[in-house]
Write an enzyme that holds these catalytic residues in place. Structure first.
Site, mmCIF file in Angstrom:
data_model
loop_
_atom_site.group_PDB
_atom_site.id
_atom_site.type_symbol
_atom_site.label_atom_id
_atom_site.label_comp_id
_atom_site.label_asym_id
_atom_site.label_seq_id
_atom_site.Cartn_x
_atom_site.Cartn_y
_atom_site.Cartn_z
ATOM 1 C CG ASP A 30 67.826 71.929 7.860
ATOM 2 O OD1 ASP A 30 66.654 72.171 7.551
ATOM 3 O OD2 ASP A 30 68.787 72.622 7.500
ATOM 4 N NE ARG A 110 79.168 71.823 7.225
ATOM 5 C CZ ARG A 110 78.737 72.513 8.269
ATOM 6 N NH1 ARG A 110 79.203 72.236 9.470
ATOM 7 N NH2 ARG A 110 77.841 73.471 8.133
ATOM 8 C CG ASP A 139 78.639 73.591 4.503
ATOM 9 O OD1 ASP A 139 79.814 73.957 4.367
ATOM 10 O OD2 ASP A 139 77.816 74.181 5.218
ATOM 11 C CB SER A 190 69.636 77.908 10.138
ATOM 12 O OG SER A 190 70.436 76.758 10.292
#
Length: 280
Positions: A30, A110, A139, A190
């Site tokens: 990404d 995060r 997220d 991922s």
């Protein structure tokens, strides 16, 4: 069932509105695509920031050089292992923090990612931050709520929410531009990795009718069927609810957690298949 993407909000940057962007950059599929996409679509300069959160196997210098090669104005690598452990994970340990059962919220990172991104944005005079979260999970909320709390006038670019590319399209996008990425069409997975856990997604993992093929992606971990038959004992010393020593040796919390990861990993401890309801 498909999750709906969130609607565009007033704090999201419009094209032509920002000249410099701080991108939270892992070097995965990404964010590798985003680095180029933001330059192409927004005409903005990009400063990348990669955090050392105690993740396994990442070559942080290689990630930095990759960012610079593909157009980053600057590429920061910031060691936040102790801050992550002492200011975030210590609170999780005391609170027995978990989410929807046995998932112990490794993505609490995060909030720290947002904090560092804002610090770099202020240092660099950037008008926006960018992240790689999709529009169908929590997220994005963790990052954006934290960022806007710290700097209410910051703009946010969330490319995965904006573009119409799936993972196959992203892989094709990267291939056309010569961008090396870990995900391939025969390896669609991922990972989000830090000292508190590795979370894998994509491929058959996201299909409840299929069994996750752990042996394909858990290459830094001993699967239970391959674990030693003999137990390994550990002794932990706690002070005020926080572990301070492992097998008689005092160490920083970050070091202790990473040491325990290796011990548990050798014995196949800690693998969890989790289905979240994606209620935000």
């Amino acid at each position: 069932m498909k999750a709906e993407y969130v609607k565009v909000s007033s704090y999201e940057a419009k094209k032509g509105e920002v000249k410099k962007v701080v991108l939270l950059y892992s070097g995965g599929l990404d964010t590798s695509c985003m680095l180029t996409w933001i330059q192409e679509e927004y005409g903005a300069k990009v400063v990348t920031v990669t955090l050392d959160l105690g993740q396994q196997g990442d070559d942080l210098e290689a990630i930095k050089q990759k960012a610079l090669k593909f157009g980053a104005l600057k590429a920061y690598v910031v060691d936040v292992k102790d801050e992550f452990a002492d200011n975030y994970l210590a609170k999780m340990i005391k609170a027995n923090g978990s989410y929807q059962g046995d998932y112990h919220i490794s993505t609490i990172s995060r909030y720290l990612m947002a904090k560092v991104a804002i610090e770099i944005a202020e240092k660099e005079g950037a008008h926006a931050i960018a992240h790689g979260c999709t529009g169908k999970g929590n997220d994005q909320v963790r990052i954006e709520a934290a960022a806007l709390t710290l700097k209410p006038d910051i703009k946010v670019i969330a490319p995965v929410r904006e573009w119409s590319m799936g993972r196959d399209e992203e892989i094709e996008y990267a291939e056309k531009r010569g961008i090396p990425v870990p995900a391939k069409k025969d390896f669609p997975y991922s990972v989000d990795d830090n000292m508190w856990g590795m979370t894998w997604e994509s491929g058959e993992i996201e299909d409840p009718a299929q069994i996750p093929q752990y042996s394909k992606f858990l290459t830094t971990y001993t699967l239970p069927e391959n674990a030693p038959d003999q137990p390994e004992y550990v002794k932990l010393k706690f002070e005020k609810g926080i572990p301070v020593a492992l097998n008689g040796k005092r160490m920083k919390l970050s070091q202790l957690i990473m040491a325990l990861n290796k011990i548990a990993g050798r014995h196949g401890v800690g693998i969890l298949t989790h289905i979240e309801d994606r209620i935000m």
